[in-house]
Motif scaffolding. Sequence first.
Motif, PDB file in Angstrom:
ATOM      1  N   CYS A  23       0.853  -1.179   0.000  1.00 31.15           N
ATOM      2  CA  CYS A  23       0.000   0.000   0.000  1.00 31.15           C
ATOM      3  C   CYS A  23       0.890   1.229   0.000  1.00 31.15           C
ATOM      4  N   SER A  24       0.624   2.138  -0.906  1.00 36.19           N
ATOM      5  CA  SER A  24       1.349   3.406  -0.912  1.00 36.19           C
ATOM      6  C   SER A  24       0.362   4.537  -0.687  1.00 36.19           C
ATOM      7  N   TYR A  25       0.815   5.577  -0.015  1.00 35.75           N
ATOM      8  CA  TYR A  25      -0.055   6.700   0.272  1.00 35.75           C
ATOM      9  C   TYR A  25       0.690   7.996   0.002  1.00 35.75           C
ATOM     10  N   LYS A  26      -0.059   9.096   0.062  1.00 34.65           N
ATOM     11  CA  LYS A  26       0.508  10.340  -0.459  1.00 34.65           C
ATOM     12  C   LYS A  26       0.920  11.344   0.600  1.00 34.65           C
ATOM     13  N   THR A  27       0.204  11.405   1.715  1.00 34.83           N
ATOM     14  CA  THR A  27       0.486  12.462   2.686  1.00 34.83           C
ATOM     15  C   THR A  27       0.824  11.867   4.044  1.00 34.83           C
ATOM     16  N   SER A  28       1.191  12.722   4.979  1.00 38.42           N
ATOM     17  CA  SER A  28       1.518  12.257   6.323  1.00 38.42           C
ATOM     18  C   SER A  28       0.304  11.613   6.976  1.00 38.42           C
ATOM     19  N   ILE A  29       0.557  10.618   7.782  1.00 35.11           N
ATOM     20  CA  ILE A  29      -0.530   9.890   8.429  1.00 35.11           C
ATOM     21  C   ILE A  29      -0.302   9.769   9.922  1.00 35.11           C
ATOM     22  N   ASN A  30      -1.389   9.553  10.634  1.00 39.85           N
ATOM     23  CA  ASN A  30      -1.305   9.211  12.053  1.00 39.85           C
ATOM     24  C   ASN A  30      -1.248   7.697  12.222  1.00 39.85           C
ATOM     25  N   LYS A  70       6.422   6.242   2.520  1.00 39.33           N
ATOM     26  CA  LYS A  70       4.971   6.321   2.488  1.00 39.33           C
ATOM     27  C   LYS A  70       4.389   5.015   1.945  1.00 39.33           C
ATOM     28  N   SER A  71       4.777   3.940   2.570  1.00 46.11           N
ATOM     29  CA  SER A  71       4.284   2.651   2.113  1.00 46.11           C
ATOM     30  C   SER A  71       4.127   1.685   3.269  1.00 46.11           C
ATOM     31  N   SER A  72       3.265   0.716   3.061  1.00 48.12           N
ATOM     32  CA  SER A  72       3.023  -0.330   4.045  1.00 48.12           C
ATOM     33  C   SER A  72       2.849  -1.646   3.305  1.00 48.12           C
ATOM     34  N   SER A  73       3.133  -2.724   3.986  1.00 43.88           N
ATOM     35  CA  SER A  73       2.889  -4.033   3.390  1.00 43.88           C
ATOM     36  C   SER A  73       2.151  -4.916   4.380  1.00 43.88           C
ATOM     37  N   LEU A  74       1.335  -5.782   3.834  1.00 43.34           N
ATOM     38  CA  LEU A  74       0.613  -6.782   4.615  1.00 43.34           C
ATOM     39  C   LEU A  74       1.067  -8.154   4.132  1.00 43.34           C
ATOM     40  N   LEU A  75       1.581  -8.933   5.051  1.00 38.25           N
ATOM     41  CA  LEU A  75       2.019 -10.293   4.741  1.00 38.25           C
ATOM     42  C   LEU A  75       1.099 -11.268   5.451  1.00 38.25           C
ATOM     43  N   ILE A  76       0.550 -12.187   4.694  1.00 42.20           N
ATOM     44  CA  ILE A  76      -0.237 -13.273   5.258  1.00 42.20           C
ATOM     45  C   ILE A  76       0.587 -14.537   5.078  1.00 42.20           C
ATOM     46  N   THR A  77       0.973 -15.146   6.171  1.00 41.29           N
ATOM     47  CA  THR A  77       1.804 -16.354   6.084  1.00 41.29           C
ATOM     48  C   THR A  77       0.933 -17.596   6.063  1.00 41.29           C
ATOM     49  N   ALA A  78       1.469 -18.640   5.449  1.00 41.60           N
ATOM     50  CA  ALA A  78       0.797 -19.943   5.407  1.00 41.60           C
ATOM     51  C   ALA A  78      -0.663 -19.774   5.019  1.00 41.60           C
ATOM     52  N   SER A  79      -0.891 -19.212   3.848  1.00 39.04           N
ATOM     53  CA  SER A  79      -2.251 -18.842   3.443  1.00 39.04           C
ATOM     54  C   SER A  79      -3.179 -20.054   3.377  1.00 39.04           C
ATOM     55  N   ARG A  80      -4.453 -19.748   3.571  1.00 38.85           N
ATOM     56  CA  ARG A  80      -5.507 -20.761   3.525  1.00 38.85           C
ATOM     57  C   ARG A  80      -6.558 -20.336   2.510  1.00 38.85           C
ATOM     58  N   ALA A  81      -7.317 -21.277   2.035  1.00 41.37           N
ATOM     59  CA  ALA A  81      -8.375 -20.947   1.073  1.00 41.37           C
ATOM     60  C   ALA A  81      -9.328 -19.909   1.654  1.00 41.37           C
ATOM     61  N   ALA A  82      -9.540 -19.957   2.972  1.00 39.93           N
ATOM     62  CA  ALA A  82     -10.443 -19.012   3.626  1.00 39.93           C
ATOM     63  C   ALA A  82      -9.909 -17.591   3.643  1.00 39.93           C
ATOM     64  N   ASP A  83      -8.639 -17.415   3.291  1.00 37.64           N
ATOM     65  CA  ASP A  83      -8.068 -16.059   3.211  1.00 37.64           C
ATOM     66  C   ASP A  83      -8.475 -15.359   1.922  1.00 37.64           C
ATOM     67  N   THR A  84      -9.100 -16.078   1.017  1.00 37.74           N
ATOM     68  CA  THR A  84      -9.553 -15.487  -0.238  1.00 37.74           C
ATOM     69  C   THR A  84     -10.508 -14.340   0.056  1.00 37.74           C
ATOM     70  N   ALA A  85     -10.136 -13.149  -0.372  1.00 39.89           N
ATOM     71  CA  ALA A  85     -10.910 -11.937  -0.086  1.00 39.89           C
ATOM     72  C   ALA A  85     -10.207 -10.768  -0.749  1.00 39.89           C
ATOM     73  N   SER A  86     -10.798  -9.595  -0.614  1.00 40.48           N
ATOM     74  CA  SER A  86     -10.127  -8.361  -1.018  1.00 40.48           C
ATOM     75  C   SER A  86      -9.570  -7.685   0.219  1.00 40.48           C
ATOM     76  N   TYR A  87      -8.408  -7.117   0.079  1.00 39.60           N
ATOM     77  CA  TYR A  87      -7.723  -6.486   1.201  1.00 39.60           C
ATOM     78  C   TYR A  87      -7.485  -5.016   0.865  1.00 39.60           C
ATOM     79  N   PHE A  88      -7.828  -4.162   1.825  1.00 44.20           N
ATOM     80  CA  PHE A  88      -7.731  -2.719   1.624  1.00 44.20           C
ATOM     81  C   PHE A  88      -6.877  -2.099   2.713  1.00 44.20           C
TER      82      PHE A  88
END
Lengths: 111, 109
Positions: A23-30, A70-88
């Motif tokens: 995820c990348s963003y543009k301005t300062s965040i809290n 200005k970036s973040s990452s989300l790591l899901i380890t050992a994924s499962r079929a139930a992890d199928t979804a959209s991530y925001f």
Amino acid sequence: SQQGEEDPQALSIQEGENATMNCSYKTSINNLQWYRQNSGRGLVHLILIRSNEREKHSGRLRVTLDTSKKSSSLLITASRAADTASYFCATAGNTGNQFYFGTGTSLTVIP
Amino acid sequence: SQTIHQWPATLVQPVGSPLSLECTVEGTSNPNLYWYRQAAGRGLQLLFYSVGIGQISSEVPQNLSASRPQDRQFILSSKKLLLSDSGFYLCAWAPYGYTFGSGTRLTVV
């Protein structure tokens, strides 16, 4: 206006593999938050990372934040079929009262 | 515990008809409340947010309006729906991250 932009837009992996979304963003965040949305459902809050934190864990989730890039990452380890979804990712606006979402990463975990 | 209720779950309305979607929160007082819209396969667009009774901030005015008549009630309205108003509408409350309602899928025909 939207601040967060997720990458990739879509990701397909085999069960057991790790999934990384950015995820990348543009301005300062809290703070920056990650959410999950199953098809046709409301969003579920996964994790919040504050601007003074660099990494946070919750179960199989690992979130990193690099405010200099200005970036973040989300790591899901050992994924499962139930992890199928959209991530925001979502970032707080100027007043801290409103949050802006990116367009999301659609994750498909193949059993 | 805090819960959020949003209804109806689905709605099919003709073009030009009015709209009223309601969202209520339980188990908290003076929450920040939000309305988002999600077009098919897209991200969420912030429409309105409210930090208190009668206080509405508009992000994308367009054809919609919002009201907060009570502390834990947030209403999204339109006098005349357009085809472009179709989408998935989500109500949410904060302070620590969002808690979302289950959403209303609106189809304008």
